[in-house]
Design a protein around this motif. Structure first.
Motif, PDB file in Angstrom:
ATOM      1  N   LYS A 191     -13.931 -33.267 -43.615  1.00 26.77           N
ATOM      2  CA  LYS A 191     -14.142 -32.544 -42.358  1.00 26.77           C
ATOM      3  C   LYS A 191     -15.356 -31.616 -42.461  1.00 26.77           C
ATOM      4  CE  LYS A 191      -9.312 -32.507 -40.913  1.00 26.77           C
ATOM      5  NZ  LYS A 191      -8.123 -31.663 -40.682  1.00 26.77           N
ATOM      6  N   ALA A 192     -15.445 -30.882 -43.555  1.00 30.16           N
ATOM      7  CA  ALA A 192     -16.572 -29.964 -43.738  1.00 30.16           C
ATOM      8  C   ALA A 192     -17.887 -30.725 -43.831  1.00 30.16           C
ATOM      9  CB  ALA A 192     -16.356 -29.100 -44.977  1.00 30.16           C
ATOM     10  N   THR A 193     -17.876 -31.834 -44.542  1.00 32.07           N
ATOM     11  CA  THR A 193     -19.086 -32.648 -44.707  1.00 32.07           C
ATOM     12  C   THR A 193     -19.532 -33.240 -43.376  1.00 32.07           C
ATOM     13  OG1 THR A 193     -18.514 -33.160 -46.987  1.00 32.07           O
ATOM     14  CG2 THR A 193     -20.057 -34.645 -45.903  1.00 32.07           C
ATOM     15  N   GLN A 194     -18.593 -33.743 -42.603  1.00 30.79           N
ATOM     16  CA  GLN A 194     -18.942 -34.325 -41.302  1.00 30.79           C
ATOM     17  C   GLN A 194     -19.563 -33.275 -40.385  1.00 30.79           C
ATOM     18  OE1 GLN A 194     -15.162 -36.052 -40.159  1.00 30.79           O
ATOM     19  NE2 GLN A 194     -15.720 -38.043 -41.003  1.00 30.79           N
ATOM     20  N   GLN A 195     -18.993 -32.093 -40.371  1.00 30.05           N
ATOM     21  CA  GLN A 195     -19.540 -31.028 -39.533  1.00 30.05           C
ATOM     22  C   GLN A 195     -20.911 -30.594 -40.047  1.00 30.05           C
ATOM     23  OE1 GLN A 195     -18.301 -30.200 -36.654  1.00 30.05           O
ATOM     24  NE2 GLN A 195     -19.910 -28.735 -36.264  1.00 30.05           N
ATOM     25  N   LEU A 196     -21.063 -30.539 -41.371  1.00 29.52           N
ATOM     26  CA  LEU A 196     -22.343 -30.172 -41.969  1.00 29.52           C
ATOM     27  C   LEU A 196     -23.426 -31.177 -41.574  1.00 29.52           C
ATOM     28  CD1 LEU A 196     -23.399 -27.966 -43.982  1.00 29.52           C
ATOM     29  CD2 LEU A 196     -23.178 -29.715 -45.747  1.00 29.52           C
ATOM     30  N   GLN A 197     -23.079 -32.462 -41.595  1.00 25.92           N
ATOM     31  CA  GLN A 197     -24.039 -33.497 -41.194  1.00 25.92           C
ATOM     32  C   GLN A 197     -24.383 -33.395 -39.712  1.00 25.92           C
ATOM     33  OE1 GLN A 197     -21.716 -36.787 -42.841  1.00 25.92           O
ATOM     34  NE2 GLN A 197     -23.438 -37.250 -44.190  1.00 25.92           N
ATOM     35  N   HIS A 198     -23.441 -32.943 -38.924  1.00 27.32           N
ATOM     36  CA  HIS A 198     -23.698 -32.747 -37.493  1.00 27.32           C
ATOM     37  C   HIS A 198     -24.682 -31.586 -37.284  1.00 27.32           C
ATOM     38  CE1 HIS A 198     -22.913 -32.703 -33.203  1.00 27.32           C
ATOM     39  NE2 HIS A 198     -22.682 -31.404 -33.285  1.00 27.32           N
ATOM     40  N   ILE A 199     -24.553 -30.543 -38.079  1.00 22.93           N
ATOM     41  CA  ILE A 199     -25.414 -29.360 -37.954  1.00 22.93           C
ATOM     42  C   ILE A 199     -26.797 -29.614 -38.540  1.00 22.93           C
ATOM     43  CG2 ILE A 199     -25.721 -26.958 -38.705  1.00 22.93           C
ATOM     44  CD1 ILE A 199     -22.579 -26.806 -38.689  1.00 22.93           C
ATOM     45  N   PHE A 200     -26.825 -30.218 -39.729  1.00 24.86           N
ATOM     46  CA  PHE A 200     -28.081 -30.497 -40.430  1.00 24.86           C
ATOM     47  C   PHE A 200     -28.323 -31.997 -40.365  1.00 24.86           C
ATOM     48  CE2 PHE A 200     -26.410 -26.612 -42.316  1.00 24.86           C
ATOM     49  CZ  PHE A 200     -27.513 -25.785 -42.288  1.00 24.86           C
ATOM     50  N   LYS A 201     -29.022 -32.411 -39.352  1.00 29.48           N
ATOM     51  CA  LYS A 201     -29.201 -33.836 -39.047  1.00 29.48           C
ATOM     52  C   LYS A 201     -29.846 -34.642 -40.174  1.00 29.48           C
ATOM     53  CE  LYS A 201     -27.934 -33.334 -34.691  1.00 29.48           C
ATOM     54  NZ  LYS A 201     -26.540 -33.242 -34.468  1.00 29.48           N
ATOM     55  N   ASN A 202     -30.722 -34.027 -40.967  1.00 26.78           N
ATOM     56  CA  ASN A 202     -31.451 -34.757 -42.000  1.00 26.78           C
ATOM     57  C   ASN A 202     -30.810 -34.670 -43.378  1.00 26.78           C
ATOM     58  OD1 ASN A 202     -33.441 -35.538 -40.148  1.00 26.78           O
ATOM     59  ND2 ASN A 202     -34.527 -33.606 -40.412  1.00 26.78           N
ATOM     60  N   LEU A 203     -29.585 -34.242 -43.451  1.00 28.52           N
ATOM     61  CA  LEU A 203     -28.890 -34.095 -44.721  1.00 28.52           C
ATOM     62  C   LEU A 203     -28.547 -35.460 -45.296  1.00 28.52           C
ATOM     63  CD1 LEU A 203     -27.862 -31.725 -46.448  1.00 28.52           C
ATOM     64  CD2 LEU A 203     -25.667 -31.991 -45.316  1.00 28.52           C
ATOM     65  N   LYS A 204     -28.865 -35.661 -46.570  1.00 31.24           N
ATOM     66  CA  LYS A 204     -28.601 -36.940 -47.225  1.00 31.24           C
ATOM     67  C   LYS A 204     -27.310 -36.855 -48.034  1.00 31.24           C
ATOM     68  CE  LYS A 204     -33.528 -37.361 -47.899  1.00 31.24           C
ATOM     69  NZ  LYS A 204     -34.077 -36.083 -48.297  1.00 31.24           N
ATOM     70  N   LYS A 205     -26.721 -38.014 -48.313  1.00 29.69           N
ATOM     71  CA  LYS A 205     -25.469 -38.069 -49.074  1.00 29.69           C
ATOM     72  C   LYS A 205     -25.616 -37.391 -50.434  1.00 29.69           C
ATOM     73  CE  LYS A 205     -23.010 -41.235 -46.567  1.00 29.69           C
ATOM     74  NZ  LYS A 205     -22.160 -40.626 -45.607  1.00 29.69           N
TER      75      LYS A 205
END
Length: 127
Positions: free
Chosen positions: A102-116
């Motif tokens: 859940k935290a990772t999904q939200q983080l990816q939503h906030i920081f669009k260019n975040l890589k795995k």
């Protein structure tokens, strides 16, 4: 962790406002730590004692006047990160894979260019 009155500053609305307004300035580590705590707070299996620690840490994060002002360049969120990580370490046993997702999904939503690989590195540093 003594809350020094910080838990009174936590509310879901004020948390979401802080994330929306300051995410880019705070950076991925701070926001990931805050999101982990946020989702732990919402988990019904996390006991009240752990939730008191969470509300104190998130209250400190939300509070605009803390030890190092959030507007200070480069170091403004370093105290927040310290408090958030301290709280996470105190309640680490409650962090489940579902909370991380859940935290990772939200983080990816906030920081669009975040890589795995960035997320994996964050998990190693934050928890």
């Amino acid at each position: 962790m003594t809350d020094l009155g910080y838990k009174k500053y936590y509310s879901e609305t004020s948390f979401k406002d802080k994330i929306k307004d300051r995410a880019q300035q705070a950076g991925t580590k701070v926001i990931y730590a805050a999101l982990l705590l946020y989702y732990l707070m919402k988990d019904p299996l996390v006991p009240l004692t752990a939730k008191l620690t969470i509300t104190a840490a998130l209250g400190y994060f939300i509070l605009p006047t803390d030890a190092i002002p959030d507007l200070a360049p480069l170091v403004g969120f370093s105290d927040d990160l310290g408090v958030l990580i301290f709280a996470l370490n105190q309640i680490a046993e409650y962090i489940t894979p579902e909370i991380k997702v859940k935290a990772t999904q939200q983080l990816q939503h906030i920081f669009k260019n975040l890589k795995k690989e960035d997320i994996h590195e964050l998990e190693q540093k934050v928890i």
